[in-house]
Design a protein around this motif. Structure first.
Motif, PDB file in Angstrom:
ATOM      1  N   VAL A   1     -11.255  10.414  -8.765  1.00  0.00           N
ATOM      2  CA  VAL A   1     -11.084   9.083  -9.355  1.00  0.00           C
ATOM      3  C   VAL A   1     -10.580   9.204 -10.793  1.00  0.00           C
ATOM      4  CG1 VAL A   1     -12.305   7.011 -10.139  1.00  0.00           C
ATOM      5  CG2 VAL A   1     -12.751   7.934  -7.858  1.00  0.00           C
ATOM      6  N   ILE A   2     -11.124  10.169 -11.543  1.00  0.00           N
ATOM      7  CA  ILE A   2     -10.667  10.393 -12.915  1.00  0.00           C
ATOM      8  C   ILE A   2      -9.198  10.819 -12.921  1.00  0.00           C
ATOM      9  CG2 ILE A   2     -10.923  11.861 -14.945  1.00  0.00           C
ATOM     10  CD1 ILE A   2     -13.916  11.857 -14.463  1.00  0.00           C
ATOM     11  N   CYS A   3      -8.841  11.713 -11.980  1.00  0.00           N
ATOM     12  CA  CYS A   3      -7.432  12.125 -11.858  1.00  0.00           C
ATOM     13  C   CYS A   3      -6.544  10.915 -11.575  1.00  0.00           C
ATOM     14  CB  CYS A   3      -7.275  13.151 -10.743  1.00  0.00           C
ATOM     15  SG  CYS A   3      -7.800  14.829 -11.154  1.00  0.00           S
ATOM     16  N   SER A   4      -6.994  10.036 -10.685  1.00  0.00           N
ATOM     17  CA  SER A   4      -6.215   8.854 -10.317  1.00  0.00           C
ATOM     18  C   SER A   4      -6.070   7.899 -11.493  1.00  0.00           C
ATOM     19  CB  SER A   4      -6.875   8.151  -9.128  1.00  0.00           C
ATOM     20  OG  SER A   4      -6.070   7.089  -8.661  1.00  0.00           O
ATOM     21  N   ILE A   5      -7.155   7.671 -12.233  1.00  0.00           N
ATOM     22  CA  ILE A   5      -7.102   6.793 -13.402  1.00  0.00           C
ATOM     23  C   ILE A   5      -6.166   7.378 -14.459  1.00  0.00           C
ATOM     24  CG2 ILE A   5      -8.441   5.866 -15.330  1.00  0.00           C
ATOM     25  CD1 ILE A   5     -10.832   5.683 -13.407  1.00  0.00           C
TER      26      ILE A   5
ATOM     27  N   PHE B   1      -2.716   6.811 -13.346  1.00  0.00           N
ATOM     28  CA  PHE B   1      -2.387   5.403 -13.574  1.00  0.00           C
ATOM     29  C   PHE B   1      -1.928   5.188 -15.016  1.00  0.00           C
ATOM     30  CE2 PHE B   1      -3.547   1.237 -15.146  1.00  0.00           C
ATOM     31  CZ  PHE B   1      -3.050   0.370 -14.182  1.00  0.00           C
ATOM     32  N   LEU B   2      -2.721   5.684 -15.973  1.00  0.00           N
ATOM     33  CA  LEU B   2      -2.397   5.483 -17.386  1.00  0.00           C
ATOM     34  C   LEU B   2      -1.108   6.214 -17.765  1.00  0.00           C
ATOM     35  CD1 LEU B   2      -6.001   5.836 -18.861  1.00  0.00           C
ATOM     36  CD2 LEU B   2      -4.658   3.727 -18.684  1.00  0.00           C
ATOM     37  N   ASN B   3      -0.952   7.448 -17.277  1.00  0.00           N
ATOM     38  CA  ASN B   3       0.250   8.218 -17.593  1.00  0.00           C
ATOM     39  C   ASN B   3       1.516   7.523 -17.084  1.00  0.00           C
ATOM     40  OD1 ASN B   3       1.476  11.079 -18.337  1.00  0.00           O
ATOM     41  ND2 ASN B   3       2.290  10.543 -16.336  1.00  0.00           N
ATOM     42  N   ASP B   4       1.515   7.128 -15.808  1.00  0.00           N
ATOM     43  CA  ASP B   4       2.722   6.537 -15.226  1.00  0.00           C
ATOM     44  C   ASP B   4       2.952   5.111 -15.710  1.00  0.00           C
ATOM     45  OD1 ASP B   4       2.750   8.947 -13.919  1.00  0.00           O
ATOM     46  OD2 ASP B   4       3.296   8.102 -11.979  1.00  0.00           O
TER      47      ASP B   4
ATOM     48  N   VAL C   1      -1.894   7.390  -5.634  1.00  0.00           N
ATOM     49  CA  VAL C   1      -1.952   5.931  -5.653  1.00  0.00           C
ATOM     50  C   VAL C   1      -2.202   5.420  -7.074  1.00  0.00           C
ATOM     51  CG1 VAL C   1      -4.432   5.539  -5.227  1.00  0.00           C
ATOM     52  CG2 VAL C   1      -2.737   3.965  -4.267  1.00  0.00           C
ATOM     53  N   GLY C   2      -2.855   6.220  -7.887  1.00  0.00           N
ATOM     54  CA  GLY C   2      -3.013   5.847  -9.296  1.00  0.00           C
ATOM     55  C   GLY C   2      -1.673   5.763  -9.999  1.00  0.00           C
ATOM     56  N   GLY C   3      -0.804   6.756  -9.737  1.00  0.00           N
ATOM     57  CA  GLY C   3       0.531   6.739 -10.327  1.00  0.00           C
ATOM     58  C   GLY C   3       1.358   5.569  -9.840  1.00  0.00           C
ATOM     59  N   ASN C   4       1.261   5.266  -8.542  1.00  0.00           N
ATOM     60  CA  ASN C   4       1.991   4.118  -7.995  1.00  0.00           C
ATOM     61  C   ASN C   4       1.559   2.814  -8.674  1.00  0.00           C
ATOM     62  OD1 ASN C   4       3.223   5.870  -6.233  1.00  0.00           O
ATOM     63  ND2 ASN C   4       1.999   5.310  -4.456  1.00  0.00           N
ATOM     64  N   GLY C   5       0.251   2.673  -8.868  1.00  0.00           N
ATOM     65  CA  GLY C   5      -0.259   1.474  -9.523  1.00  0.00           C
ATOM     66  C   GLY C   5       0.215   1.366 -10.960  1.00  0.00           C
ATOM     67  N   GLY C   6       0.189   2.485 -11.672  1.00  0.00           N
ATOM     68  CA  GLY C   6       0.658   2.480 -13.060  1.00  0.00           C
ATOM     69  C   GLY C   6       2.121   2.129 -13.180  1.00  0.00           C
TER      70      GLY C   6
ATOM     71  N   ILE D   1      -1.001   1.145   0.000  1.00  0.00           N
ATOM     72  CA  ILE D   1      -1.878   1.317   1.166  1.00  0.00           C
ATOM     73  C   ILE D   1      -1.436   2.525   1.980  1.00  0.00           C
ATOM     74  CG2 ILE D   1      -2.655   0.277   3.334  1.00  0.00           C
ATOM     75  CD1 ILE D   1      -2.268  -2.471   1.980  1.00  0.00           C
ATOM     76  N   GLY D   2      -0.134   2.654   2.190  1.00  0.00           N
ATOM     77  CA  GLY D   2       0.391   3.770   2.979  1.00  0.00           C
ATOM     78  C   GLY D   2       0.135   5.121   2.336  1.00  0.00           C
ATOM     79  N   THR D   3       0.132   5.164   1.005  1.00  0.00           N
ATOM     80  CA  THR D   3      -0.117   6.426   0.299  1.00  0.00           C
ATOM     81  C   THR D   3      -1.502   6.974   0.630  1.00  0.00           C
ATOM     82  OG1 THR D   3       1.361   5.808  -1.519  1.00  0.00           O
ATOM     83  CG2 THR D   3      -0.279   7.496  -1.978  1.00  0.00           C
ATOM     84  N   VAL D   4      -2.513   6.111   0.568  1.00  0.00           N
ATOM     85  CA  VAL D   4      -3.885   6.546   0.868  1.00  0.00           C
ATOM     86  C   VAL D   4      -4.045   6.860   2.356  1.00  0.00           C
ATOM     87  CG1 VAL D   4      -6.315   5.887   0.817  1.00  0.00           C
ATOM     88  CG2 VAL D   4      -4.814   5.258  -1.075  1.00  0.00           C
TER      89      VAL D   4
END
Length: 409
Positions: free
Chosen positions: A26-30, A33-36, A153-158, A278-281
């Motif tokens: 989760v930390i990696c994903s967050i 998200f912030l990076n991207d 998915v974090g990167g996609n969201g960012g 959704i597809g990524t996960v």
């Protein structure tokens, strides 16, 4: 034992934990998200830069080139270094580069400083992706495709949120408002200290524990491995050229063909982006369960019928086909990255750097190519052409199986 010696023990077995560490994922994903999110605001501020400094489109193009060069092309080299010399706190250091680059960009008053700023931001990203992918696999507990999907998915969201925040914060208040995003970079750097501490602990864990080797098929010849990597590169090409066409020009296609409003076209694009997340996960979960080769095969080739039908459908079916093609094709990337690292388990950082670099680079090239083609032909024509790209997924059938099959006696 020093870090280099620990690294040599880690090679070939990047999953050195007893179970999946979801808190670190989760930390990696967050962090992703912030990076991207930060990376995605740079193209969004081009109109401000063009109006304020009266830059030509060629000068804007050079800014993009410098940014892509540092954020994409450097990734394999930073990944190679991360494999040879793991630095647990490199993630925080990389985000500090991003923070410095943002502050430079916020107060830049000449073209050279702007180029320097975007190159520093890009360099921070080039450090982040390979090392974060290595940490993601380390925390996967064997569920590597799922772990990579959570990270991705974090990167996609960012990437989706960044331009929206740029429109809300930067466009109304001008260039100096970019400095507010430095707070996001600072937050990410602090979060990554926790990630680096855990990474260092797990590197030390290798010295005193012997974890079970992941079920990877090592009986694959070097020639077959390189052939498989070439196939994966072609699949990345088909996936990201197709998605670049959708993300860059889908709104124009809907407005041109159906006469919808700008707001409606943006909402329809959000449907595609939602399906992509959704597809990524889902792809990660299916890759661990059914085998990454088969998920790669289905996720690209399976999108072809919907992609081919979409340019000829009415508005309702256009949205449905776009949603389904995005849902299916998004499931490929995590499995592709993990499959490639299974081929070369001692080069996780290098392989992740190569494929993340290809993802960014090919996406940029695809957007430029289809923009040129649209000027020469029409918006509708580029969707008819790009629709055939997922058919390249058929070559995934040539990939060898990297995962051993458990057979119960």
């Amino acid at each position: 034992m020093n870090i280099k010696a620990i690294s040599s023990k880690l090679k070939g077995n990047p999953t050195m934990v007893e179970g999946t560490v979801y808190s670190m994922l989760v930390i990696c994903s967050i962090s992703h998200f912030l990076n991207d999110m930060i990376q995605s605001i740079i193209p969004a501020i081009y109109p401000i830069m063009k109006d304020k400094f009266n830059y030509s489109f060629a000068q804007i193009g050079i800014i993009t080139l410098v940014f892509q060069m540092t954020s994409s092309i450097l990734q394999p080299f930073t990944g190679f270094y991360a494999d040879k010399h793991p630095r647990p706190y490199a993630l925080s250091v990389g985000m500090c580069f991003t923070l410095i680059g943002l502050l430079l960009l916020a107060f830049a008053e000449n073209y050279f400083i702007i180029l320097l700023a975007v190159s520093v931001v890009g360099f921070g990203s080039s450090i982040f992706h390979p090392t974060a992918s290595l940490v993601t696999q380390l925390a996967s507990g064997g569920k590597k495709s799922l772990a990579q999907s959570i990270f991705q998915v974090g990167g996609n969201g960012g990437s989706a949120v960044g331009p929206l925040l740029a429109a809300i914060i930067i466009l109304p208040f001008g260039q100096h408002a970019i400095s507010w995003f430095a707070l996001a970079a600072l937050l990410a750097a602090i979060i990554m200290i926790r990630l680096g501490t855990w990474y260092r602990t797990k590197l030390s864990y290798v010295v005193t524990h012997q974890s079970a080797q992941p079920l990877i098929n090592h009986d694959i010849s070097r020639r077959t491995k390189y052939g498989a990597l070439l196939i994966l590169i072609l699949l990345i090409f088909s996936k990201y050229f197709y998605t670049a066409c959708i993300t860059s020009y889908f709104t124009f296609f809907l407005i041109d063909k159906f006469g919808v409003s700008v707001q409606t076209s943006q909402l329809c694009l959000f449907v595609f982006l939602l399906a992509f997340a959704i597809g990524t996960v889902a792809g990660g979960m299916l890759g661990d369960k059914f085998g990454r080769k088969y998920v790669i095969w289905f996720s690209i080739l399976g999108a072809a019928p919907f992609a081919i039908a979409m340019p000829f459908a009415n508005l309702t079916w256009t949205i449905i086909c776009t949603f389904l093609s995005g849902l299916i094709i998004a499931s490929a990337f995590s499995s592709i990255v993990v499959y490639a690292t299974d081929l070369m388990p001692d080069k996780v950082g290098l392989i992740a750097g190569i494929f993340f670099g290809l993802m960014f680079g090919l996406g940029g090239l695809g957007s430029a190519f289809f923009g040129w083609l649209a000027d020469k032909t029409s918006i509708e024509y580029i969707f008819q052409v790009s629709a055939f790209l997922p058919l390249l997924g058929i070559i995934a059938g040539l990939l060898p199986n990297t995962q051993k099959v458990n057979r119960r006696k």
